[in-house]
Scaffold this motif. Sequence first.
Motif, PDB file in Angstrom:
ATOM      1  N   THR A   1      17.972 -32.387 -10.250  1.00  0.00           N
ATOM      2  CA  THR A   1      17.665 -31.281  -9.340  1.00  0.00           C
ATOM      3  C   THR A   1      18.539 -31.416  -8.101  1.00  0.00           C
ATOM      4  N   ALA A   2      18.814 -30.312  -7.462  1.00  0.00           N
ATOM      5  CA  ALA A   2      19.699 -30.305  -6.296  1.00  0.00           C
ATOM      6  C   ALA A   2      18.884 -30.209  -5.011  1.00  0.00           C
TER       7      ALA A   2
ATOM      8  N   GLY B   1      23.832 -24.845 -12.991  1.00  0.00           N
ATOM      9  CA  GLY B   1      24.871 -25.650 -13.623  1.00  0.00           C
ATOM     10  C   GLY B   1      25.535 -26.693 -12.752  1.00  0.00           C
ATOM     11  N   HIS B   2      24.835 -27.224 -11.739  1.00  0.00           N
ATOM     12  CA  HIS B   2      25.441 -28.224 -10.860  1.00  0.00           C
ATOM     13  C   HIS B   2      25.350 -29.618 -11.479  1.00  0.00           C
ATOM     14  N   GLU B   3      26.296 -30.479 -11.095  1.00  0.00           N
ATOM     15  CA  GLU B   3      26.327 -31.852 -11.620  1.00  0.00           C
ATOM     16  C   GLU B   3      25.027 -32.600 -11.358  1.00  0.00           C
ATOM     17  N   SER B   4      24.385 -32.351 -10.225  1.00  0.00           N
ATOM     18  CA  SER B   4      23.135 -33.036  -9.895  1.00  0.00           C
ATOM     19  C   SER B   4      22.018 -32.687 -10.875  1.00  0.00           C
ATOM     20  N   VAL B   5      22.173 -31.574 -11.576  1.00  0.00           N
ATOM     21  CA  VAL B   5      21.187 -31.146 -12.564  1.00  0.00           C
ATOM     22  C   VAL B   5      21.530 -31.666 -13.956  1.00  0.00           C
ATOM     23  N   TRP B   6      22.805 -31.630 -14.325  1.00  0.00           N
ATOM     24  CA  TRP B   6      23.219 -31.976 -15.682  1.00  0.00           C
ATOM     25  C   TRP B   6      23.366 -33.483 -15.916  1.00  0.00           C
TER      26      TRP B   6
ATOM     27  N   TRP C   1      23.491 -25.828  -3.309  1.00  0.00           N
ATOM     28  CA  TRP C   1      22.529 -25.553  -4.365  1.00  0.00           C
ATOM     29  C   TRP C   1      21.202 -26.278  -4.119  1.00  0.00           C
ATOM     30  N   THR C   2      20.111 -25.629  -4.516  1.00  0.00           N
ATOM     31  CA  THR C   2      18.786 -26.234  -4.421  1.00  0.00           C
ATOM     32  C   THR C   2      18.021 -25.934  -5.700  1.00  0.00           C
ATOM     33  N   GLY C   3      17.327 -26.944  -6.229  1.00  0.00           N
ATOM     34  CA  GLY C   3      16.515 -26.766  -7.425  1.00  0.00           C
ATOM     35  C   GLY C   3      17.279 -27.074  -8.693  1.00  0.00           C
ATOM     36  N   HIS C   4      16.779 -26.537  -9.819  1.00  0.00           N
ATOM     37  CA  HIS C   4      17.433 -26.738 -11.110  1.00  0.00           C
ATOM     38  C   HIS C   4      17.389 -25.434 -11.892  1.00  0.00           C
TER      39      HIS C   4
ATOM     40  N   GLU D   1      22.054 -45.898 -17.920  1.00  0.00           N
ATOM     41  CA  GLU D   1      23.227 -45.291 -18.534  1.00  0.00           C
ATOM     42  C   GLU D   1      23.343 -43.844 -18.055  1.00  0.00           C
ATOM     43  N   GLU D   2      24.548 -43.444 -17.689  1.00  0.00           N
ATOM     44  CA  GLU D   2      24.779 -42.064 -17.257  1.00  0.00           C
ATOM     45  C   GLU D   2      24.932 -41.172 -18.487  1.00  0.00           C
ATOM     46  N   ARG D   3      24.151 -40.114 -18.532  1.00  0.00           N
ATOM     47  CA  ARG D   3      24.212 -39.188 -19.661  1.00  0.00           C
ATOM     48  C   ARG D   3      24.169 -37.737 -19.172  1.00  0.00           C
ATOM     49  N   HIS D   4      24.418 -36.832 -20.089  1.00  0.00           N
ATOM     50  CA  HIS D   4      24.329 -35.399 -19.816  1.00  0.00           C
ATOM     51  C   HIS D   4      23.075 -34.840 -20.476  1.00  0.00           C
ATOM     52  N   ALA D   5      22.319 -34.069 -19.712  1.00  0.00           N
ATOM     53  CA  ALA D   5      21.072 -33.499 -20.206  1.00  0.00           C
ATOM     54  C   ALA D   5      21.347 -32.416 -21.244  1.00  0.00           C
ATOM     55  N   PRO D   6      20.434 -32.234 -22.208  1.00  0.00           N
ATOM     56  CA  PRO D   6      20.598 -31.156 -23.178  1.00  0.00           C
ATOM     57  C   PRO D   6      20.135 -29.799 -22.659  1.00  0.00           C
ATOM     58  N   GLY D   7      19.575 -29.757 -21.461  1.00  0.00           N
ATOM     59  CA  GLY D   7      19.121 -28.509 -20.861  1.00  0.00           C
ATOM     60  C   GLY D   7      19.004 -28.678 -19.364  1.00  0.00           C
TER      61      GLY D   7
END
Length: 269
Positions: free
Chosen positions: A237-238, A250-255, A244-247, A45-51
């Motif tokens: 992480t990006a 605020g990139h989509e790959s992180v959230w 972007w690289t890392g976390h 399931e696709e979700r959004h991280a809380p941090g």
Amino acid sequence: MSQVVGRDDLLLVTLDTLRFDVAAELAEAGRLPNLAAHLPGGQWEERHAPGSFTYASHQAMFAGFLPTPAVPGPHPRLFAARFEGSESTADRTYVFDAPDLVSGLADAGYRTVCIGGVGFFNKRGALGSVLPGMFQESHWEPEFGVASPTSFEAQVARAERVVAELPAGQRLFLFVNVPSLHQPNWFHLPGATREAGDSRATHAAALEYVDRHIGRLFAAASNRRRCFTIVCSDHGTAYGDDGWTGHRLGHESVWTVPYAHFFLEPGAH
């Protein structure tokens, strides 16, 4: 969850730093046979991280704020602290009268056990002791850390020992923070080198490594009774995405993170 807590054992696995797109692609391609066997419909399931990084995300999750479905809400939560005006607390939510879920479950009679992975769980300093300090029992060794190519195997072995030593009637809340996806992860891909570093491909190889061993963790967690299980990422992480690289950004790959919850029946693995 108001009926599950007190009846079943509980397992929370955070696949630290796992990106949603990589997890979804591997599941669809049949490269995660052990995880996919338990994912509802065989999909994450696709979700959004809380941090956007480990510490912030786990502080939120341990307060009952698990990753949120990536569609408009409101979304009732599984767990929530009792506080006035909560719009995500529903009749089926397990409500606890404690500052965090871990303490709330301990108050409900659970043995709370943390098997740490990344540095925020290594207990080597004050900051690395905050999250594991919430638990009645916590474990971390260098073999569990991000630099170990066999970190998850070592964690699973410890989990097996923890379960074996518990009295049969003791309910368990087991938390495992899996560090394998976190950098460095290049050593999980045959032919990759330290000099070339981590990539989306080595990230994927690390998830395949976890999949090869997670069946043992599931078997241990459900060895005594049914186990309600949550498997998710705390953040992504990006790898050069849009520059972007890392976390901790605020990139989509992180959230955007993968999430699943399901029951493990005893003896079914």
